[in-house]
Design a protein around this motif. Structure first.
Motif, PDB file in Angstrom:
ATOM      1  N   ASP A  21      26.373  22.050 -61.440  1.00 19.45           N
ATOM      2  CA  ASP A  21      26.640  22.612 -60.126  1.00 19.45           C
ATOM      3  C   ASP A  21      25.073  22.972 -59.569  1.00 19.45           C
ATOM      4  OD1 ASP A  21      29.421  22.540 -60.206  1.00 19.45           O
ATOM      5  OD2 ASP A  21      29.545  24.534 -61.246  1.00 19.45           O
ATOM      6  N   ILE A  22      24.393  23.626 -60.722  1.00 19.50           N
ATOM      7  CA  ILE A  22      23.211  24.230 -60.130  1.00 19.50           C
ATOM      8  C   ILE A  22      22.278  23.218 -60.056  1.00 19.50           C
ATOM      9  CG2 ILE A  22      21.037  25.538 -61.049  1.00 19.50           C
ATOM     10  CD1 ILE A  22      23.107  27.420 -62.507  1.00 19.50           C
ATOM     11  N   ASP A  23      22.250  22.331 -60.667  1.00 21.55           N
ATOM     12  CA  ASP A  23      21.196  20.967 -60.565  1.00 21.55           C
ATOM     13  C   ASP A  23      21.695  20.179 -59.512  1.00 21.55           C
ATOM     14  OD1 ASP A  23      20.027  21.533 -63.076  1.00 21.55           O
ATOM     15  OD2 ASP A  23      21.165  20.322 -64.211  1.00 21.55           O
ATOM     16  N   ALA A  24      22.891  20.123 -59.224  1.00 24.93           N
ATOM     17  CA  ALA A  24      23.238  19.273 -57.877  1.00 24.93           C
ATOM     18  C   ALA A  24      23.084  20.217 -56.924  1.00 24.93           C
ATOM     19  CB  ALA A  24      24.705  19.239 -57.829  1.00 24.93           C
ATOM     20  N   TYR A  25      22.881  21.290 -56.552  1.00 25.49           N
ATOM     21  CA  TYR A  25      22.495  22.304 -55.465  1.00 25.49           C
ATOM     22  C   TYR A  25      20.944  22.175 -55.099  1.00 25.49           C
ATOM     23  CZ  TYR A  25      21.685  26.319 -52.577  1.00 25.49           C
ATOM     24  OH  TYR A  25      20.850  26.693 -51.587  1.00 25.49           O
ATOM     25  N   ARG A  26      20.593  22.349 -56.497  1.00 26.80           N
ATOM     26  CA  ARG A  26      18.841  22.172 -56.268  1.00 26.80           C
ATOM     27  C   ARG A  26      18.490  20.788 -55.489  1.00 26.80           C
ATOM     28  NH1 ARG A  26      15.973  24.929 -61.296  1.00 26.80           N
ATOM     29  NH2 ARG A  26      14.368  25.408 -59.891  1.00 26.80           N
ATOM     30  N   LEU A  27      19.065  19.860 -56.158  1.00 26.30           N
ATOM     31  CA  LEU A  27      18.731  18.408 -55.704  1.00 26.30           C
ATOM     32  C   LEU A  27      18.875  18.363 -54.103  1.00 26.30           C
ATOM     33  CD1 LEU A  27      17.786  15.585 -56.423  1.00 26.30           C
ATOM     34  CD2 LEU A  27      20.111  15.215 -56.738  1.00 26.30           C
ATOM     35  N   LEU A  28      20.063  18.744 -53.552  1.00 25.56           N
ATOM     36  CA  LEU A  28      20.479  18.622 -52.243  1.00 25.56           C
ATOM     37  C   LEU A  28      19.838  19.723 -51.365  1.00 25.56           C
ATOM     38  CD1 LEU A  28      24.296  18.128 -52.626  1.00 25.56           C
ATOM     39  CD2 LEU A  28      22.734  16.528 -51.933  1.00 25.56           C
ATOM     40  N   ALA A  29      19.665  20.829 -51.900  1.00 29.18           N
ATOM     41  CA  ALA A  29      18.798  21.811 -51.010  1.00 29.18           C
ATOM     42  C   ALA A  29      17.323  21.551 -51.036  1.00 29.18           C
ATOM     43  CB  ALA A  29      19.057  23.295 -51.737  1.00 29.18           C
ATOM     44  N   GLY A  30      16.638  20.956 -51.919  1.00 32.19           N
ATOM     45  CA  GLY A  30      15.665  20.300 -51.883  1.00 32.19           C
ATOM     46  C   GLY A  30      15.140  19.487 -50.691  1.00 32.19           C
ATOM     47  N   LEU A 172       4.108  21.909 -46.108  1.00 30.71           N
ATOM     48  CA  LEU A 172       5.311  21.859 -46.007  1.00 30.71           C
ATOM     49  C   LEU A 172       5.717  21.687 -47.380  1.00 30.71           C
ATOM     50  CD1 LEU A 172       5.984  19.689 -42.857  1.00 30.71           C
ATOM     51  CD2 LEU A 172       5.764  22.145 -42.837  1.00 30.71           C
ATOM     52  N   HIS A 173       7.206  21.886 -47.672  1.00 24.86           N
ATOM     53  CA  HIS A 173       7.799  21.774 -48.896  1.00 24.86           C
ATOM     54  C   HIS A 173       8.875  20.921 -48.688  1.00 24.86           C
ATOM     55  CE1 HIS A 173       9.888  22.615 -52.657  1.00 24.86           C
ATOM     56  NE2 HIS A 173       8.586  22.555 -53.205  1.00 24.86           N
ATOM     57  N   PHE A 174       9.249  19.610 -49.379  1.00 28.04           N
ATOM     58  CA  PHE A 174      10.206  18.769 -49.037  1.00 28.04           C
ATOM     59  C   PHE A 174      10.455  18.245 -50.212  1.00 28.04           C
ATOM     60  CE2 PHE A 174      11.898  14.495 -47.640  1.00 28.04           C
ATOM     61  CZ  PHE A 174      13.103  15.178 -47.106  1.00 28.04           C
ATOM     62  N   SER A 175      11.820  17.943 -50.588  1.00 27.99           N
ATOM     63  CA  SER A 175      12.214  17.058 -51.821  1.00 27.99           C
ATOM     64  C   SER A 175      11.436  17.571 -53.131  1.00 27.99           C
ATOM     65  CB  SER A 175      12.028  15.704 -51.478  1.00 27.99           C
ATOM     66  OG  SER A 175      12.565  14.882 -52.627  1.00 27.99           O
ATOM     67  N   ARG A 176      11.321  18.870 -53.442  1.00 24.79           N
ATOM     68  CA  ARG A 176      10.253  19.496 -54.559  1.00 24.79           C
ATOM     69  C   ARG A 176       8.768  19.080 -54.539  1.00 24.79           C
ATOM     70  NH1 ARG A 176      14.644  17.992 -59.290  1.00 24.79           N
ATOM     71  NH2 ARG A 176      14.882  16.286 -57.777  1.00 24.79           N
ATOM     72  N   GLU A 177       8.326  18.729 -53.434  1.00 25.03           N
ATOM     73  CA  GLU A 177       6.869  18.359 -53.498  1.00 25.03           C
ATOM     74  C   GLU A 177       6.270  19.119 -52.235  1.00 25.03           C
ATOM     75  OE1 GLU A 177       6.143  14.314 -53.331  1.00 25.03           O
ATOM     76  OE2 GLU A 177       7.188  13.859 -55.208  1.00 25.03           O
ATOM     77  N   TYR A 178       4.870  19.275 -52.067  1.00 27.05           N
ATOM     78  CA  TYR A 178       4.374  19.720 -51.126  1.00 27.05           C
ATOM     79  C   TYR A 178       4.105  18.474 -50.014  1.00 27.05           C
ATOM     80  CZ  TYR A 178       3.672  24.071 -53.145  1.00 27.05           C
ATOM     81  OH  TYR A 178       3.793  25.196 -53.845  1.00 27.05           O
ATOM     82  N   ARG A 179       4.004  18.661 -48.813  1.00 30.36           N
ATOM     83  CA  ARG A 179       3.918  17.240 -47.773  1.00 30.36           C
ATOM     84  C   ARG A 179       2.886  18.038 -46.653  1.00 30.36           C
ATOM     85  NH1 ARG A 179       7.807  13.324 -48.946  1.00 30.36           N
ATOM     86  NH2 ARG A 179       8.772  13.972 -50.799  1.00 30.36           N
ATOM     87  N   HIS A 180       2.592  16.931 -45.868  1.00 28.15           N
ATOM     88  CA  HIS A 180       1.715  17.640 -44.929  1.00 28.15           C
ATOM     89  C   HIS A 180       2.096  16.648 -43.690  1.00 28.15           C
ATOM     90  CE1 HIS A 180      -1.327  19.089 -47.535  1.00 28.15           C
ATOM     91  NE2 HIS A 180      -0.683  18.210 -48.377  1.00 28.15           N
ATOM     92  N   LEU A 181       1.922  17.170 -42.392  1.00 28.79           N
ATOM     93  CA  LEU A 181       2.269  16.456 -41.056  1.00 28.79           C
ATOM     94  C   LEU A 181       1.425  15.210 -40.804  1.00 28.79           C
ATOM     95  CD1 LEU A 181       3.224  19.233 -38.871  1.00 28.79           C
ATOM     96  CD2 LEU A 181       4.714  17.662 -40.016  1.00 28.79           C
ATOM     97  N   ARG A 182       0.134  15.253 -41.332  1.00 22.54           N
ATOM     98  CA  ARG A 182      -0.768  14.364 -41.040  1.00 22.54           C
ATOM     99  C   ARG A 182      -0.945  13.424 -42.215  1.00 22.54           C
ATOM    100  NH1 ARG A 182      -5.573  16.365 -37.633  1.00 22.54           N
ATOM    101  NH2 ARG A 182      -4.231  17.934 -36.359  1.00 22.54           N
TER     102      ARG A 182
END
Length: 182
Positions: A21-30, A172-182
């Motif tokens: 349950d925890i793993d599934a939640y972390r994946l989706l909430a990521g 930004l933080h998305f899908s367990r990684e840092y991201r940038h708008l540019r």
């Protein structure tokens, strides 16, 4: 037009949450995109700081924000005890700082020795140099929720960068990684 097919679901029994349950939640909430910030406070004359992605503005009148902090971590205990804290909204150029302050087992002494910062005017907490925006807060409420503390604070001082490039490049933080708008 309503689709009457039931949605596939991972059902959770709130009284018996398992690792699956925890793993599934972390994946989706990521998949929730969020800004990245540093929360900092002072405790016993030492700087305590951590990277966070669970924060939001609550109200404009009076200006109020909240942050979610791991209750058993140094930052959760320190913010709850100190009564004041600061939040620095990070730009894309702060990825190294975000990684450093998100690392488990950071040293108590010298935590910010490699992070350029200034002191917040009211709390004296660290404000990351070059932050897109920063907020100096006085704690108004602390609520334990599951493994975390949800801390609300009234803004007592705030500011931002004059660097247009940094202001247009939030970390930004998305899908367990840092991201940038540019």
């Amino acid at each position: 037009m309503e689709n009457t097919e039931p949605l596939p679901a991972h059902r959770i029994d709130p009284h018996a949450v398992g690792q699956d349950d925890i793993d599934a939640y972390r994946l989706l909430a990521g998949d929730i995109a969020s800004g990245t910030a540093v929360v900092a406070t002072r405790q016993y004359g030492r700087d305590i700081a951590a990277t966070v992605t669970g924060f939001l503005d609550v109200s404009y009148d009076p200006p109020t924000m909240l942050v979610s902090l791991y209750a058993d971590g140094r930052i959760g205990e320190a913010v709850a005890e100190a009564g004041s804290w600061a939040l620095s909204l990070l730009s894309g150029g702060h990825e190294g700082t975000a990684n450093w302050l998100a690392s488990p087992g950071n040293p108590v002494h010298g935590l910010l020795s490699q992070v350029p910062f200034r002191r917040a005017p009211a709390s004296g907490a660290a404000i990351v140099e070059g932050a897109i925006a920063w907020f100096d807060l006085r704690t108004t409420a602390v609520h334990p929720v599951a493994t975390h503390l949800v801390v609300a604070g009234e803004v007592v001082a705030m500011g931002g960068t004059d660097d247009a490039h940094a202001a247009n490049d939030p970390l930004l933080h998305f899908s367990r990684e840092y991201r940038h708008l540019r």
